[in-house]
Design a protein around this motif. Sequence first.
Motif, short mmCIF file in Angstrom:
data_model
loop_
_atom_site.label_atom_id
_atom_site.label_comp_id
_atom_site.label_asym_id
_atom_site.label_seq_id
_atom_site.Cartn_x
_atom_site.Cartn_y
_atom_site.Cartn_z
N UNK A 155 32.09 41.19 57.18
CA UNK A 155 33.07 42.27 57.02
C UNK A 155 32.57 43.36 56.09
N UNK A 156 33.35 44.40 56.00
CA UNK A 156 33.12 45.42 54.98
C UNK A 156 33.49 44.84 53.61
N UNK A 157 32.93 45.38 52.52
CA UNK A 157 33.18 44.83 51.19
C UNK A 157 34.64 44.93 50.75
N UNK A 158 35.09 43.87 50.09
CA UNK A 158 36.35 43.88 49.35
C UNK A 158 35.97 43.93 47.88
N UNK A 159 36.27 45.03 47.21
CA UNK A 159 35.82 45.24 45.83
C UNK A 159 36.76 44.55 44.84
N UNK A 160 36.18 44.06 43.76
CA UNK A 160 36.89 43.21 42.80
C UNK A 160 36.94 43.85 41.42
N UNK A 161 37.99 43.51 40.66
CA UNK A 161 38.19 44.12 39.35
C UNK A 161 37.37 43.47 38.26
N UNK A 162 37.35 42.14 38.23
CA UNK A 162 36.61 41.45 37.16
C UNK A 162 35.12 41.67 37.37
N UNK A 163 34.45 42.15 36.34
CA UNK A 163 33.05 42.47 36.46
C UNK A 163 32.17 41.38 35.84
N UNK A 164 31.00 41.75 35.30
CA UNK A 164 30.01 40.74 34.99
C UNK A 164 29.21 40.47 36.26
#
Length: 497
Positions: free
Chosen positions: A128-137
């Motif tokens: 799929x296309x990316x689902x972007x996430x809030x928690x980084x690192x």
Amino acid sequence: MKKILSLLFLIIISESSFSQGYRNPIIPGYHPDPSVCRVGDDFYLVNSSFQYFPGVPVFHSKDLINWEQIGNVLTRDSQIPLKGASSWLGIYAPTIRYNNGIYYMITTNVGNGGNFLVTATNPAGPWSEPVWLSQQGIDPSLYFENGKVYMCSNPGDAVWLSEIDINTGKQLSKSRILWQGDGGRYPEGPHIYKKDGYYYLLISEGGTELAHHLTIARSRDIYGPYESNPANPILTNCSRKGQNMQIQGTGHGDFIQSQDGRWWIVFLAYRNFGGSYHHLGRETCLAPVEWKTGEWPVINGGNPIDTLMNAVTLKEHKVPHALPLDFNRSDLGPEYIHIQNPISGNYVFNGNKLVLKGHGSLSENKQPTFVGKRQEQVYGSVEFRVHPKDNAEGGLSVYQINDGHYDLFVKDGRVSLRCKLKNIDYIVKSDKIWSEWTNLRVSYNDKMYKFEYSDDGTSYKSLGELNCSLLGSEVAGGFTGVVIGMYADGGKVDFAE
């Protein structure tokens, strides 16, 4: 009765396994940061890919020893923007997981967006296309339990956890710190497993170099507090017992339970050549794990990792070899990669030729025209026929990073060997050529690359030899390994077998 059960167990093992052992690495060449999942009798494994396109190679195996690349996860520009990425940046460690008929791959695009996940119903793709996430690192991982999905990663030099909506990526809970490790630098690569009522948190520490190692902690509650294993680290070759092994830098692992109930771990390591240098990159290795009920896992009996491993494995399932290079196929296969997002019009198959159109030098690192394959074997050779048009430069590159590569090329009626290593950029040797097409060949062993050319495809002349160690990560830098391929600069170049 116990004797009968033991005999039956031995019979089952003998029918489903063999005990000849195996060799590490199980996936050689630049294939770092492995993550694995099992679906029935099938294992699927992914690796990080950094600045290369397509991103995140996908492998399939039936026995954890023999692996076939079946595709790549990130195959479209919209999934994997790589503007400006070098082998210090791009796609870092992925995690692959399977839940309710869907495969999930979560990773970090360092320099171009951060953490995201993609999904597929077939691990070979499409994804799929990316689902972007809030928690980084970096090095994010997923854990599924009772309809909830948790994400862990390492912002702030520690491992943090939050609950997420797996469909939208929305963070459903506040990020909470779980563990900072046992004092090694760069606590990263977290994975959570549940066994015997405990949540086990496996991480890497020490940096992905000589002191790389694995540590583990556990808790009755997913949010902690987590208790360190008194026997940490549970995997390292940076020890008195492991210091003389060719394999070093062991770490960044992922546990997997095979269909017969036994536990294994895939992890990265590198092999030293010519002293304390590694030019093939960090590779995928395997070790057996003893994980008794309620106890801590023990990897390889507490012994260091060697190239030859003595362990009872699953029944062997051979996989087909990758097809040899064939320009008539108009398809170089999933193992061929580009530096950053390729400009598609610069790669055209024309009959039995591949025509490359240049787009800047390899050292400029701005979508150069290059297509190559990871160097997986210590001994071997690569050869192409080359015909540059007009004033174009075209040839064969042994490429580690934009600041470290050896180029055997043809331009303006001459064949030349160039050494580019940080501020060093010089022509080792150059000869006049008389034919329209020139055969270019690089042969290699554990110490040297030998560069040769031929006007007639029969008699070859040497332009010199260059040391493998100079392209090692310790010298050239970067997180990847040598990729050998074709490139063009300044115009069109024809390549043929």
